[in-house]
Scaffold this motif. Structure first.
Motif, PDB file in Angstrom:
ATOM      1  N   MET A 111       0.853  -1.174   0.000  1.00 33.46           N
ATOM      2  CA  MET A 111       0.000   0.000   0.000  1.00 33.46           C
ATOM      3  C   MET A 111       0.901   1.240   0.000  1.00 33.46           C
ATOM      4  SD  MET A 111      -2.762   1.463   2.779  1.00 33.46           S
ATOM      5  CE  MET A 111      -3.498  -0.098   2.980  1.00 33.46           C
ATOM      6  N   ASN A 112       0.667   2.129  -0.945  1.00 35.99           N
ATOM      7  CA  ASN A 112       1.397   3.391  -1.025  1.00 35.99           C
ATOM      8  C   ASN A 112       0.643   4.476  -0.267  1.00 35.99           C
ATOM      9  OD1 ASN A 112       3.493   2.434  -2.596  1.00 35.99           O
ATOM     10  ND2 ASN A 112       2.413   2.854  -4.491  1.00 35.99           N
ATOM     11  N   ILE A 113       1.282   5.008   0.771  1.00 38.12           N
ATOM     12  CA  ILE A 113       0.685   6.088   1.551  1.00 38.12           C
ATOM     13  C   ILE A 113       1.199   7.420   1.020  1.00 38.12           C
ATOM     14  CG2 ILE A 113       0.515   7.173   3.829  1.00 38.12           C
ATOM     15  CD1 ILE A 113       0.797   4.375   5.038  1.00 38.12           C
ATOM     16  N   VAL A 114       0.275   8.328   0.785  1.00 42.32           N
ATOM     17  CA  VAL A 114       0.587   9.693   0.377  1.00 42.32           C
ATOM     18  C   VAL A 114       0.186  10.596   1.529  1.00 42.32           C
ATOM     19  CG1 VAL A 114       0.095  11.516  -1.303  1.00 42.32           C
ATOM     20  CG2 VAL A 114       0.092   9.116  -2.035  1.00 42.32           C
ATOM     21  N   MET A 115       1.020  11.603   1.799  1.00 45.69           N
ATOM     22  CA  MET A 115       0.687  12.533   2.873  1.00 45.69           C
ATOM     23  C   MET A 115       0.812  13.966   2.360  1.00 45.69           C
ATOM     24  SD  MET A 115       2.262  12.802   6.707  1.00 45.69           S
ATOM     25  CE  MET A 115       0.973  12.072   7.694  1.00 45.69           C
ATOM     26  N   CYS A 116      -0.082  14.808   2.834  1.00 43.91           N
ATOM     27  CA  CYS A 116       0.051  16.242   2.604  1.00 43.91           C
ATOM     28  C   CYS A 116      -0.242  16.949   3.922  1.00 43.91           C
ATOM     29  CB  CYS A 116      -0.818  16.735   1.456  1.00 43.91           C
ATOM     30  SG  CYS A 116      -2.548  16.397   1.591  1.00 43.91           S
ATOM     31  N   HIS A 117       0.073  18.229   3.971  1.00 41.82           N
ATOM     32  CA  HIS A 117       0.050  18.967   5.224  1.00 41.82           C
ATOM     33  C   HIS A 117      -0.502  20.364   4.984  1.00 41.82           C
ATOM     34  CE1 HIS A 117       1.580  20.641   9.003  1.00 41.82           C
ATOM     35  NE2 HIS A 117       2.083  21.626   8.300  1.00 41.82           N
ATOM     36  N   GLY A 118      -1.223  20.896   5.964  1.00 39.06           N
ATOM     37  CA  GLY A 118      -1.680  22.267   5.830  1.00 39.06           C
ATOM     38  C   GLY A 118      -2.639  22.682   6.925  1.00 39.06           C
ATOM     39  N   VAL A 119      -3.126  23.917   6.792  1.00 41.22           N
ATOM     40  CA  VAL A 119      -4.102  24.481   7.729  1.00 41.22           C
ATOM     41  C   VAL A 119      -5.514  24.073   7.305  1.00 41.22           C
ATOM     42  CG1 VAL A 119      -5.068  26.634   8.648  1.00 41.22           C
ATOM     43  CG2 VAL A 119      -2.594  26.400   8.338  1.00 41.22           C
ATOM     44  N   GLU A 157      -7.236  15.808  -4.126  1.00 38.65           N
ATOM     45  CA  GLU A 157      -7.522  14.803  -5.153  1.00 38.65           C
ATOM     46  C   GLU A 157      -6.258  14.433  -5.927  1.00 38.65           C
ATOM     47  OE1 GLU A 157     -12.219  15.653  -6.150  1.00 38.65           O
ATOM     48  OE2 GLU A 157     -10.700  16.799  -7.246  1.00 38.65           O
ATOM     49  N   GLN A 158      -5.454  15.432  -6.263  1.00 40.81           N
ATOM     50  CA  GLN A 158      -4.212  15.144  -6.981  1.00 40.81           C
ATOM     51  C   GLN A 158      -3.275  14.321  -6.095  1.00 40.81           C
ATOM     52  OE1 GLN A 158      -1.585  18.399  -7.993  1.00 40.81           O
ATOM     53  NE2 GLN A 158      -0.919  17.288  -9.821  1.00 40.81           N
ATOM     54  N   ALA A 159      -3.154  14.710  -4.829  1.00 40.55           N
ATOM     55  CA  ALA A 159      -2.296  13.966  -3.911  1.00 40.55           C
ATOM     56  C   ALA A 159      -2.757  12.514  -3.809  1.00 40.55           C
ATOM     57  CB  ALA A 159      -2.301  14.625  -2.532  1.00 40.55           C
ATOM     58  N   ARG A 160      -4.041  12.308  -3.671  1.00 39.89           N
ATOM     59  CA  ARG A 160      -4.599  10.949  -3.544  1.00 39.89           C
ATOM     60  C   ARG A 160      -4.320  10.112  -4.776  1.00 39.89           C
ATOM     61  NH1 ARG A 160      -6.191   6.469  -3.278  1.00 39.89           N
ATOM     62  NH2 ARG A 160      -7.754   5.595  -1.897  1.00 39.89           N
ATOM     63  N   SER A 161      -4.245  10.741  -5.943  1.00 42.97           N
ATOM     64  CA  SER A 161      -4.019  10.000  -7.198  1.00 42.97           C
ATOM     65  C   SER A 161      -2.623   9.372  -7.249  1.00 42.97           C
ATOM     66  CB  SER A 161      -4.229  10.920  -8.402  1.00 42.97           C
ATOM     67  OG  SER A 161      -3.133  11.815  -8.565  1.00 42.97           O
ATOM     68  N   PHE A 162      -1.709   9.799  -6.368  1.00 41.01           N
ATOM     69  CA  PHE A 162      -0.353   9.276  -6.365  1.00 41.01           C
ATOM     70  C   PHE A 162      -0.194   7.998  -5.543  1.00 41.01           C
ATOM     71  CE2 PHE A 162       0.796  13.969  -6.867  1.00 41.01           C
ATOM     72  CZ  PHE A 162       0.883  13.874  -8.247  1.00 41.01           C
ATOM     73  N   GLY A 163      -1.244   7.566  -4.849  1.00 44.32           N
ATOM     74  CA  GLY A 163      -1.102   6.378  -4.009  1.00 44.32           C
ATOM     75  C   GLY A 163      -2.420   5.730  -3.673  1.00 44.32           C
ATOM     76  N   ASP A 164      -2.361   4.804  -2.716  1.00 40.66           N
ATOM     77  CA  ASP A 164      -3.535   4.027  -2.317  1.00 40.66           C
ATOM     78  C   ASP A 164      -4.269   4.622  -1.126  1.00 40.66           C
ATOM     79  OD1 ASP A 164      -2.835   1.924  -4.176  1.00 40.66           O
ATOM     80  OD2 ASP A 164      -1.255   1.385  -2.752  1.00 40.66           O
ATOM     81  N   ARG A 165      -3.579   5.458  -0.370  1.00 46.97           N
ATOM     82  CA  ARG A 165      -4.140   5.995   0.877  1.00 46.97           C
ATOM     83  C   ARG A 165      -3.641   7.422   1.047  1.00 46.97           C
ATOM     84  NH1 ARG A 165      -6.206   4.167   5.708  1.00 46.97           N
ATOM     85  NH2 ARG A 165      -5.506   5.255   7.566  1.00 46.97           N
ATOM     86  N   LEU A 166      -4.548   8.355   1.371  1.00 47.98           N
ATOM     87  CA  LEU A 166      -4.168   9.743   1.608  1.00 47.98           C
ATOM     88  C   LEU A 166      -4.331  10.081   3.078  1.00 47.98           C
ATOM     89  CD1 LEU A 166      -3.285  12.555   0.680  1.00 47.98           C
ATOM     90  CD2 LEU A 166      -5.696  13.056   0.215  1.00 47.98           C
ATOM     91  N   GLU A 167      -3.238  10.474   3.706  1.00 43.90           N
ATOM     92  CA  GLU A 167      -3.252  10.931   5.090  1.00 43.90           C
ATOM     93  C   GLU A 167      -2.859  12.402   5.096  1.00 43.90           C
ATOM     94  OE1 GLU A 167      -1.386   8.334   7.887  1.00 43.90           O
ATOM     95  OE2 GLU A 167      -2.195   6.547   6.902  1.00 43.90           O
ATOM     96  N   VAL A 168      -3.568  13.189   5.891  1.00 48.80           N
ATOM     97  CA  VAL A 168      -3.347  14.637   5.946  1.00 48.80           C
ATOM     98  C   VAL A 168      -2.879  15.006   7.345  1.00 48.80           C
ATOM     99  CG1 VAL A 168      -4.444  16.907   5.739  1.00 48.80           C
ATOM    100  CG2 VAL A 168      -5.150  15.032   4.225  1.00 48.80           C
TER     101      VAL A 168
END
Length: 92
Positions: free
Chosen positions: A1-9, A22-33
């Motif tokens: 499973m590829n985890i993608v993470m992004c960060h922000g307010v 949505e773009q971040a999620r397209s890079f992997g299987d799971r999006l964590e913020v």
């Protein structure tokens, strides 16, 4: 499973936020913020962290939301160890 993470307010979610997630999620299987906690936000007028957490978790594109332990995502990046970390266009 590829985890993608992004960060922000992510205060007052808007179309730009959604496109970024949505773009971040397209890079992997799971999006964590990783979400900046209230105590690290200097600008007035932001939604509080409870509202921002609920709004992000309501999005189908987001799998998990973390509240930061510091002003940036560094501790969570070491903890989660995502395969990909996506930054917004406002970062250089």
């Amino acid at each position: 499973m590829n985890i993608v993470m992004c960060h922000g307010v992510f205060s007052h979610l808007h179309e730009g936020h959604l496109a970024h997630l949505e773009q971040a999620r397209s890079f992997g299987d799971r999006l964590e913020v990783s979400l900046v906690a209230d105590r690290f936000i200097a600008k007035p007028g932001r939604q509080n962290e409870d509202v921002r957490l609920r709004m992000l978790m309501a999005l189908k594109v987001v799998d998990w939301v973390w509240l930061t332990l510091g002003p940036g995502p560094e501790e969570l990046l070491r903890l989660v160890r995502p395969e990909i970390y996506v930054r917004g266009q406002d970062y250089h």
